[in-house]
Design a protein around this motif. Structure first.
Motif, PDB file in Angstrom:
ATOM      1  N   ALA A  56      51.208  72.634 -32.295  1.00  0.00           N
ATOM      2  CA  ALA A  56      50.901  71.248 -31.458  1.00  0.00           C
ATOM      3  C   ALA A  56      51.786  70.299 -32.035  1.00  0.00           C
ATOM      4  O   ALA A  56      52.213  69.451 -31.092  1.00  0.00           O
ATOM      5  N   ASN A  57      52.079  70.316 -33.278  1.00  0.00           N
ATOM      6  CA  ASN A  57      52.959  69.327 -33.752  1.00  0.00           C
ATOM      7  C   ASN A  57      54.095  69.653 -33.314  1.00  0.00           C
ATOM      8  O   ASN A  57      54.942  68.592 -33.207  1.00  0.00           O
ATOM      9  N   ALA A  58      55.020  70.816 -33.236  1.00  0.00           N
ATOM     10  CA  ALA A  58      56.394  70.900 -32.821  1.00  0.00           C
ATOM     11  C   ALA A  58      56.191  70.503 -31.321  1.00  0.00           C
ATOM     12  O   ALA A  58      57.205  70.249 -30.886  1.00  0.00           O
ATOM     13  N   LYS A  59      55.352  70.753 -30.568  1.00  0.00           N
ATOM     14  CA  LYS A  59      55.257  70.387 -29.261  1.00  0.00           C
ATOM     15  C   LYS A  59      55.488  69.012 -29.015  1.00  0.00           C
ATOM     16  O   LYS A  59      55.885  68.357 -28.210  1.00  0.00           O
ATOM     17  N   LEU A  60      54.557  68.073 -29.815  1.00  0.00           N
ATOM     18  CA  LEU A  60      54.652  66.667 -29.752  1.00  0.00           C
ATOM     19  C   LEU A  60      55.896  66.251 -30.199  1.00  0.00           C
ATOM     20  O   LEU A  60      56.627  65.184 -29.595  1.00  0.00           O
ATOM     21  N   GLN A  61      56.543  66.926 -31.213  1.00  0.00           N
ATOM     22  CA  GLN A  61      57.955  66.416 -31.749  1.00  0.00           C
ATOM     23  C   GLN A  61      58.963  66.701 -30.214  1.00  0.00           C
ATOM     24  O   GLN A  61      59.962  66.023 -30.197  1.00  0.00           O
ATOM     25  N   GLU A  62      58.861  67.951 -29.602  1.00  0.00           N
ATOM     26  CA  GLU A  62      59.770  68.048 -28.524  1.00  0.00           C
ATOM     27  C   GLU A  62      59.705  66.933 -27.634  1.00  0.00           C
ATOM     28  O   GLU A  62      60.435  66.572 -26.774  1.00  0.00           O
TER      29      GLU A  62
END
Length: 153
Positions: free
Chosen positions: A143-149
């Motif tokens: 979820a954190n990676a998706k938010l960063q993308e």
């Protein structure tokens, strides 16, 4: 002077009554205190907040590519787990230790050390909880990676 059973029984009964009266009196004094309920509410709120904080990952997952951040997170989780276990909060302590194991690069070595240092029931609780903690941590990292993308776009 000889003490009979009935005299001893009466003395114990009177002592018990006095002790009970003492307890009731001080309980009434405590309840009459205008600050008692306020202090009790504050104490319960603090305990509830502490419990809520200890059961979450704190939302501050480290960047997996940053070795220093991962090491800091690992040490923090180990310390929190040890403190909570020492305080008697087994669930939260095992949760934090599970998070530390999940991000550890040498999982088997760490589990070996924990097995030697922890009581067997707590270690087995950790082993039961480990898949759940690992999955939750993995989903949180995703979820954190998706938010960063999304931030990049």
């Amino acid at each position: 002077m000889e003490i009979t059973r009935s005299t001893l029984g009466i003395a114990v009964g009177i002592a018990g009554t006095l002790f009970l009266g003492y307890c009731v009196y001080f309980d009434q004094q405590r309840r009459k205190d205008p600050l008692f309920k306020k202090k009790l509410r504050e104490r319960r709120q603090k305990a509830q907040q502490k419990s809520a904080r200890s059961h979450t990952v704190d939302g501050a997952l480290p960047d997996m590519s940053d070795y220093q951040a991962m090491q800091s997170f690992f040490i923090q989780q180990i310390q929190l787990g040890e403190e909570l276990l020492a305080a008697g909060d087994l669930e939260a302590g095992v949760e934090h230790l599970g998070q530390a194991v999940a991000v550890c690069g040498q999982t088997q070595n760490l589990l070996g050390v924990l097995q030697q240092t922890m009581p067997a029931p707590i270690f087995h609780l950790l082993l039961k909880k480990l898949p759940e903690v690992s999955e939750r941590l993995r989903l949180s990292m995703k979820a954190n990676a998706k938010l960063q993308e999304e931030d990049v776009e």
